[in-house]
Design a protein around this motif. Sequence first.
Motif, PDB file in Angstrom:
ATOM      1  N   ILE A   4       3.201  -8.167   0.404  1.00 40.28           N
ATOM      2  CA  ILE A   4       3.940  -6.908   0.338  1.00 40.28           C
ATOM      3  C   ILE A   4       2.980  -5.748   0.069  1.00 40.28           C
ATOM      4  O   ILE A   4       3.090  -4.673   0.676  1.00 40.28           O
ATOM      5  CB  ILE A   4       5.033  -6.972  -0.748  1.00 40.28           C
ATOM      6  CG1 ILE A   4       6.088  -8.018  -0.393  1.00 40.28           C
ATOM      7  CG2 ILE A   4       5.689  -5.599  -0.944  1.00 40.28           C
ATOM      8  CD1 ILE A   4       7.162  -8.215  -1.447  1.00 40.28           C
ATOM      9  N   VAL A   5       2.027  -5.974  -0.843  1.00 42.86           N
ATOM     10  CA  VAL A   5       1.009  -4.958  -1.140  1.00 42.86           C
ATOM     11  C   VAL A   5       0.206  -4.637   0.120  1.00 42.86           C
ATOM     12  O   VAL A   5      -0.055  -3.462   0.417  1.00 42.86           O
ATOM     13  CB  VAL A   5       0.069  -5.455  -2.261  1.00 42.86           C
ATOM     14  CG1 VAL A   5      -1.154  -4.539  -2.382  1.00 42.86           C
ATOM     15  CG2 VAL A   5       0.805  -5.520  -3.593  1.00 42.86           C
ATOM     16  N   PHE A   6      -0.159  -5.663   0.870  1.00 43.39           N
ATOM     17  CA  PHE A   6      -0.944  -5.462   2.099  1.00 43.39           C
ATOM     18  C   PHE A   6      -0.179  -4.596   3.094  1.00 43.39           C
ATOM     19  O   PHE A   6      -0.720  -3.612   3.625  1.00 43.39           O
ATOM     20  CB  PHE A   6      -1.286  -6.809   2.737  1.00 43.39           C
ATOM     21  CG  PHE A   6      -1.975  -6.677   4.066  1.00 43.39           C
ATOM     22  CD1 PHE A   6      -3.340  -6.420   4.136  1.00 43.39           C
ATOM     23  CD2 PHE A   6      -1.255  -6.795   5.253  1.00 43.39           C
ATOM     24  CE1 PHE A   6      -3.973  -6.280   5.358  1.00 43.39           C
ATOM     25  CE2 PHE A   6      -1.889  -6.653   6.486  1.00 43.39           C
ATOM     26  CZ  PHE A   6      -3.250  -6.405   6.538  1.00 43.39           C
ATOM     27  N   VAL A   7       1.075  -4.942   3.350  1.00 41.03           N
ATOM     28  CA  VAL A   7       1.882  -4.194   4.323  1.00 41.03           C
ATOM     29  C   VAL A   7       2.084  -2.747   3.861  1.00 41.03           C
ATOM     30  O   VAL A   7       1.949  -1.800   4.653  1.00 41.03           O
ATOM     31  CB  VAL A   7       3.250  -4.886   4.540  1.00 41.03           C
ATOM     32  CG1 VAL A   7       4.151  -4.014   5.415  1.00 41.03           C
ATOM     33  CG2 VAL A   7       3.063  -6.253   5.184  1.00 41.03           C
ATOM     34  N   THR A   8       2.378  -2.576   2.570  1.00 39.86           N
ATOM     35  CA  THR A   8       2.608  -1.237   2.029  1.00 39.86           C
ATOM     36  C   THR A   8       1.363  -0.372   2.141  1.00 39.86           C
ATOM     37  O   THR A   8       1.421   0.769   2.629  1.00 39.86           O
ATOM     38  CB  THR A   8       3.048  -1.322   0.551  1.00 39.86           C
ATOM     39  OG1 THR A   8       4.222  -2.140   0.444  1.00 39.86           O
ATOM     40  CG2 THR A   8       3.340   0.068  -0.005  1.00 39.86           C
TER      41      THR A   8
END
Length: 310
Positions: A24-28
Amino acid sequence: MKLNNNVTEFILLGLTQDPFRKKIVFVTFLLFYLGTLLGNLLIITTIKTSRALGSPMYFFLFYLSLSDTCFSTSIAPRTLVDALSEKTTISFSECIIQVFTFHFFGCLEIFILILMAVDRYVAICKPLHYMTIMSRRVCSVLVALAWVGSCVHSLAQIFLALRLPFCGPNEIDHYFCDLEPLLKLACADTYVTNLLLVSNSGAICTVSFVVLMFSYVIILHSLRNHSAEGRRKALSTCISHITVVILFFGPCIFIYTRPATTFPMDKMIAVFYTIGTPLLNPLIYTLRNAEVKNAMKKLWSKKLVSDDRR
């Protein structure tokens, strides 16, 4: 005195250790970073190619977008790689370089915002002398001084970091290297360093914010002598600047005026000013500025015509 530095690399614990949340951190971060690059590079290209945007305000906006791009780039790519990696180590040298670039471009953004406030003050309060006071030569000198001041600030941060002895713990409870989390790993009393950090980063953020808000109070007060159309236009520009100032300085003041203590929310607040504000700046300046939007439309139209001719 020779420092006992046995640590050659640090482990960045990041925003989370959970594999799903790391995705999720990567996509955000990826979406925010791509948006930041697209928005700021579009503003940079538009100002460089448009003759209609030759005023000092857009000269400073060019450098604000440039500093936003570099500021975000000093953090986001490394965070994206770490979000996909199991081993999130960073060498001591890389850590120091990140501290320098992060503070350099962050401080440059602060100084550019101050120069933009000065420009608006002269334009609204001294309109007859505007082109004389804010000549291209003066603006260039002011930007050069901003770069020098940012370099001095960053070198001071590096000096503080290099004075710290690291001889054991090497896990940084953050997603990037900064002086505050490094202080927690030092094998020495960091009370004096904490005070120096507050007097450096904390003072720059707080004093700059007070100066900026005071200048805009003066500007808004002076608008009562202008016509309704003049007030509307000046107010629109000033509200954009004030919004950017509050969004950027609020989190920075919260973080850097109390380095001796840390809160669980610190990392999330850091996310806001490292990737949030650089994304919002171009949106704020384009959505509220008709001249920039018109210049972008002309640039896009020229590109379409050029493509059709091919």
